[in-house]
Design a protein around this motif. Structure first.
Motif, PDB file in Angstrom:
ATOM      1  N   THR A 105       0.835  -1.201   0.000  1.00 35.58           N
ATOM      2  CA  THR A 105       0.000   0.000   0.000  1.00 35.58           C
ATOM      3  C   THR A 105       0.870   1.251   0.000  1.00 35.58           C
ATOM      4  OG1 THR A 105      -1.749  -1.182   1.190  1.00 35.58           O
ATOM      5  CG2 THR A 105      -1.844   1.224   1.191  1.00 35.58           C
ATOM      6  N   ALA A 106       1.878   1.283   0.870  1.00 35.87           N
ATOM      7  CA  ALA A 106       2.788   2.428   0.916  1.00 35.87           C
ATOM      8  C   ALA A 106       3.565   2.556  -0.386  1.00 35.87           C
ATOM      9  CB  ALA A 106       3.745   2.283   2.090  1.00 35.87           C
ATOM     10  N   SER A 107       3.979   1.427  -0.961  1.00 35.84           N
ATOM     11  CA  SER A 107       4.712   1.460  -2.227  1.00 35.84           C
ATOM     12  C   SER A 107       3.853   2.040  -3.338  1.00 35.84           C
ATOM     13  CB  SER A 107       5.167   0.046  -2.611  1.00 35.84           C
ATOM     14  OG  SER A 107       6.073  -0.482  -1.674  1.00 35.84           O
ATOM     15  N   ALA A 108       2.595   1.635  -3.393  1.00 34.61           N
ATOM     16  CA  ALA A 108       1.691   2.105  -4.442  1.00 34.61           C
ATOM     17  C   ALA A 108       1.434   3.605  -4.338  1.00 34.61           C
ATOM     18  CB  ALA A 108       0.374   1.339  -4.368  1.00 34.61           C
ATOM     19  N   ILE A 109       1.266   4.077  -3.121  1.00 30.13           N
ATOM     20  CA  ILE A 109       0.831   5.451  -2.898  1.00 30.13           C
ATOM     21  C   ILE A 109       1.984   6.445  -2.809  1.00 30.13           C
ATOM     22  CG2 ILE A 109      -0.215   6.943  -1.111  1.00 30.13           C
ATOM     23  CD1 ILE A 109      -2.217   4.680  -0.614  1.00 30.13           C
ATOM     24  N   PHE A 110       3.139   6.010  -2.298  1.00 30.99           N
ATOM     25  CA  PHE A 110       4.132   6.971  -1.825  1.00 30.99           C
ATOM     26  C   PHE A 110       5.526   6.831  -2.440  1.00 30.99           C
ATOM     27  CE2 PHE A 110       5.231   9.175   2.501  1.00 30.99           C
ATOM     28  CZ  PHE A 110       5.214  10.411   1.858  1.00 30.99           C
ATOM     29  N   LEU A 111       5.810   5.710  -3.114  1.00 29.47           N
ATOM     30  CA  LEU A 111       7.178   5.449  -3.558  1.00 29.47           C
ATOM     31  C   LEU A 111       7.725   6.548  -4.462  1.00 29.47           C
ATOM     32  CD1 LEU A 111       9.671   3.606  -3.728  1.00 29.47           C
ATOM     33  CD2 LEU A 111       8.554   2.422  -5.631  1.00 29.47           C
ATOM     34  N   LYS A 112       6.958   6.981  -5.446  1.00 28.78           N
ATOM     35  CA  LYS A 112       7.459   7.965  -6.412  1.00 28.78           C
ATOM     36  C   LYS A 112       7.800   9.284  -5.729  1.00 28.78           C
ATOM     37  CE  LYS A 112       5.135   5.859 -10.341  1.00 28.78           C
ATOM     38  NZ  LYS A 112       4.066   5.968 -11.373  1.00 28.78           N
ATOM     39  N   ASP A 113       6.992   9.697  -4.759  1.00 30.24           N
ATOM     40  CA  ASP A 113       7.288  10.922  -3.998  1.00 30.24           C
ATOM     41  C   ASP A 113       8.586  10.772  -3.221  1.00 30.24           C
ATOM     42  OD1 ASP A 113       4.994  12.456  -4.685  1.00 30.24           O
ATOM     43  OD2 ASP A 113       3.806  11.343  -3.237  1.00 30.24           O
ATOM     44  N   LEU A 114       8.753   9.628  -2.591  1.00 38.12           N
ATOM     45  CA  LEU A 114       9.917   9.419  -1.732  1.00 38.12           C
ATOM     46  C   LEU A 114      11.205   9.314  -2.537  1.00 38.12           C
ATOM     47  CD1 LEU A 114       8.386   6.887   0.812  1.00 38.12           C
ATOM     48  CD2 LEU A 114       8.812   9.325   1.158  1.00 38.12           C
ATOM     49  N   GLU A 115      11.136   8.748  -3.734  1.00 33.70           N
ATOM     50  CA  GLU A 115      12.322   8.664  -4.581  1.00 33.70           C
ATOM     51  C   GLU A 115      12.860  10.052  -4.901  1.00 33.70           C
ATOM     52  OE1 GLU A 115      11.665   4.514  -7.062  1.00 33.70           O
ATOM     53  OE2 GLU A 115      10.724   6.352  -7.791  1.00 33.70           O
ATOM     54  N   LYS A 116      11.964  11.023  -5.012  1.00 36.35           N
ATOM     55  CA  LYS A 116      12.365  12.401  -5.294  1.00 36.35           C
ATOM     56  C   LYS A 116      12.800  13.136  -4.033  1.00 36.35           C
ATOM     57  CE  LYS A 116       8.993  12.729  -9.071  1.00 36.35           C
ATOM     58  NZ  LYS A 116       7.742  13.391  -9.518  1.00 36.35           N
ATOM     59  N   GLU A 117      12.224  12.766  -2.900  1.00 37.13           N
ATOM     60  CA  GLU A 117      12.408  13.528  -1.663  1.00 37.13           C
ATOM     61  C   GLU A 117      13.628  13.101  -0.861  1.00 37.13           C
ATOM     62  OE1 GLU A 117      11.308  16.539   1.028  1.00 37.13           O
ATOM     63  OE2 GLU A 117      10.519  16.071  -0.971  1.00 37.13           O
ATOM     64  N   LEU A 118      13.951  11.819  -0.870  1.00 41.56           N
ATOM     65  CA  LEU A 118      14.997  11.305   0.012  1.00 41.56           C
ATOM     66  C   LEU A 118      16.345  11.207  -0.693  1.00 41.56           C
ATOM     67  CD1 LEU A 118      13.058   8.449   1.864  1.00 41.56           C
ATOM     68  CD2 LEU A 118      13.332  10.839   2.545  1.00 41.56           C
ATOM     69  N   SER A 119      17.391  11.349   0.080  1.00 36.63           N
ATOM     70  CA  SER A 119      18.748  11.302  -0.478  1.00 36.63           C
ATOM     71  C   SER A 119      19.337   9.895  -0.451  1.00 36.63           C
ATOM     72  CB  SER A 119      19.670  12.247   0.306  1.00 36.63           C
ATOM     73  OG  SER A 119      19.721  11.879   1.678  1.00 36.63           O
ATOM     74  N   ILE A 120      18.632   8.950   0.180  1.00 35.44           N
ATOM     75  CA  ILE A 120      19.089   7.559   0.211  1.00 35.44           C
ATOM     76  C   ILE A 120      18.211   6.737  -0.740  1.00 35.44           C
ATOM     77  CG2 ILE A 120      19.990   7.686   2.569  1.00 35.44           C
ATOM     78  CD1 ILE A 120      17.417   6.283   3.499  1.00 35.44           C
ATOM     79  N   PRO A 121      18.690   5.582  -1.193  1.00 33.95           N
ATOM     80  CA  PRO A 121      17.872   4.740  -2.078  1.00 33.95           C
ATOM     81  C   PRO A 121      16.597   4.262  -1.387  1.00 33.95           C
ATOM     82  CG  PRO A 121      20.173   4.045  -2.113  1.00 33.95           C
ATOM     83  CD  PRO A 121      20.045   5.028  -0.989  1.00 33.95           C
ATOM     84  N   VAL A 122      15.512   4.209  -2.152  1.00 35.95           N
ATOM     85  CA  VAL A 122      14.224   3.741  -1.645  1.00 35.95           C
ATOM     86  C   VAL A 122      13.735   2.604  -2.543  1.00 35.95           C
ATOM     87  CG1 VAL A 122      11.900   4.375  -0.924  1.00 35.95           C
ATOM     88  CG2 VAL A 122      13.690   6.114  -0.984  1.00 35.95           C
ATOM     89  N   ILE A 123      13.326   1.514  -1.932  1.00 36.17           N
ATOM     90  CA  ILE A 123      12.879   0.339  -2.676  1.00 36.17           C
ATOM     91  C   ILE A 123      11.458  -0.019  -2.267  1.00 36.17           C
ATOM     92  CG2 ILE A 123      13.267  -2.138  -3.049  1.00 36.17           C
ATOM     93  CD1 ILE A 123      16.254  -1.572  -2.581  1.00 36.17           C
ATOM     94  N   GLY A 124      10.600  -0.222  -3.260  1.00 34.81           N
ATOM     95  CA  GLY A 124       9.239  -0.687  -3.009  1.00 34.81           C
ATOM     96  C   GLY A 124       9.109  -2.143  -3.412  1.00 34.81           C
ATOM     97  N   VAL A 125       7.916  -2.690  -3.263  1.00 34.65           N
ATOM     98  CA  VAL A 125       7.713  -4.112  -3.547  1.00 34.65           C
ATOM     99  C   VAL A 125       6.869  -4.377  -4.787  1.00 34.65           C
ATOM    100  CG1 VAL A 125       8.055  -4.902  -1.180  1.00 34.65           C
ATOM    101  CG2 VAL A 125       5.795  -4.147  -1.896  1.00 34.65           C
ATOM    102  N   ILE A 126       6.271  -3.350  -5.362  1.00 37.05           N
ATOM    103  CA  ILE A 126       5.349  -3.574  -6.479  1.00 37.05           C
ATOM    104  C   ILE A 126       6.075  -3.907  -7.781  1.00 37.05           C
ATOM    105  CG2 ILE A 126       3.679  -2.429  -7.995  1.00 37.05           C
ATOM    106  CD1 ILE A 126       2.478  -1.140  -5.536  1.00 37.05           C
ATOM    107  N   GLN A 127       7.089  -3.130  -8.130  1.00 37.93           N
ATOM    108  CA  GLN A 127       7.793  -3.381  -9.381  1.00 37.93           C
ATOM    109  C   GLN A 127       8.445  -4.764  -9.423  1.00 37.93           C
ATOM    110  OE1 GLN A 127       7.372  -1.356 -11.894  1.00 37.93           O
ATOM    111  NE2 GLN A 127       8.580  -2.591 -13.306  1.00 37.93           N
ATOM    112  N   PRO A 128       9.147  -5.190  -8.364  1.00 32.37           N
ATOM    113  CA  PRO A 128       9.727  -6.532  -8.390  1.00 32.37           C
ATOM    114  C   PRO A 128       8.679  -7.635  -8.542  1.00 32.37           C
ATOM    115  CG  PRO A 128      10.731  -5.229  -6.652  1.00 32.37           C
ATOM    116  CD  PRO A 128       9.570  -4.440  -7.158  1.00 32.37           C
ATOM    117  N   GLY A 129       7.548  -7.490  -7.866  1.00 33.63           N
ATOM    118  CA  GLY A 129       6.487  -8.479  -7.977  1.00 33.63           C
ATOM    119  C   GLY A 129       5.880  -8.511  -9.374  1.00 33.63           C
TER     120      GLY A 129
END
Length: 277
Positions: free
Chosen positions: A75-99
């Motif tokens: 749920t967090a990956s679907a809703i928030f991942l793209k925002d966090l990739e732009k906002e955070l300076s460390i790598p962010v990994i979600g679970v939707i794309q790998p699945g």
């Protein structure tokens, strides 16, 4: 930087399925896991609220110093991942794309179903991800609103859980899928019941487990794998709610005699407000 822990967050115990796999493949890494049990489940909550809860957990982890963030929550990956990739300076990994990638790779008849929370299905990120990889895929998404609570309450251990799973999954009977994606990290705990409920030749893809390969690749690409000559790696657990139930499930699922669990007080999260559009 190399010896900092990997941060992992979920709405509850579900992300432990990802952590278990990550610990197996990355035994030299340290992990900090945060479960937002005070607000679990996320599936029926608003996008605004989910982003706020997740942002608070992220800030908590950033204050602890982490080198990589894993959203072990579909749920967090679907809703928030793209925002966090732009906002955070460390790598962010979600679970939707790998699945999604795994499902498209293994399907033979190009009929893929995804079971997930209501918020994940309504967001549509799974369908977009899968059809970007193969536009000919026939897709069916099914929300399973009772599954998270079935796991969090440990009712999944009762014989009666099978009938509940059968009822929830009944809309998939006529879809003739050959691949089913577990689009919530809680659902692997229900895998025996799910396997009994669907056709025997259906391949099950665990999106959380598939994300571990991406974690490994990201560590190597960014040259931040932990130095094995450093101090012994540690695994710490934090929860925003009552910790005893979380600890009981965690010990059983991770096969650990002891778990270092800290309950996060509400005051520790005050002031962390997500204001981005």
């Amino acid at each position: 930087m190399k010896n900092l822990p990997i941060g992992m967050i979920d709405s509850g115990v579900g992300g432990l399925t990802v952590l278990k796999e990550a610990m197996h493949h990355l035994p030299n890494e340290s992990f900090y896991y945060v479960a937002d049990t005070a607000h679990c489940p996320y599936g029926s909550k608003s996008t605004h609220d989910i982003k706020q809860y997740v942002w608070q957990m992220i800030q908590f982890l950033l204050n602890k110093k982490i080198k990589l963030l894993v959203l072990a929550c579909n749920t967090a990956s679907a809703i928030f991942l793209k925002d966090l990739e732009k906002e955070l300076s460390i790598p962010v990994i979600g679970v939707i794309q790998p699945g999604s990638q795994k499902a498209v790779t293994v399907t033979q008849n190009e009929r893929i179903a995804v079971i997930a929370t209501e918020a994940t299905i309504q967001n549509g990120e799974y369908e977009r991800s899968i059809k970007q990889l193969n536009a000919d895929i026939q897709f069916k998404g099914l929300s399973c609103p009772t599954f998270v609570q079935l796991v969090e309450s440990e009712r999944y251990l009762l014989p009666s859980a099978q009938a509940e799973v059968d009822e929830v999954l009944s809309p998939l009977k006529d879809f003739e899928m050959d691949t089913l994606v577990l689009g919530c990290t809680h659902y692997p705990l229900l895998r025996p019941q799910i396997e009994q409920s669907i056709a025997k030749d259906v391949q099950i893809v665990d999106a959380g487990v598939e994300s571990v390969e991406i974690i490994i690749q990201t560590l190597l690409h960014n040259k931040i794998s932990r130095d094995i000559t450093s101090t012994h790696p540690e695994v710490k657990f934090f929860t925003t709610g009552e910790k005893h139930g979380f600890e009981a499930i965690g010990k059983r699922w991770l096969n650990r005699k002891q778990m270092q669990v800290e309950q996060i007080e509400p005051g520790q999260l005050e002031g962390f407000v997500w204001k981005k559009k």
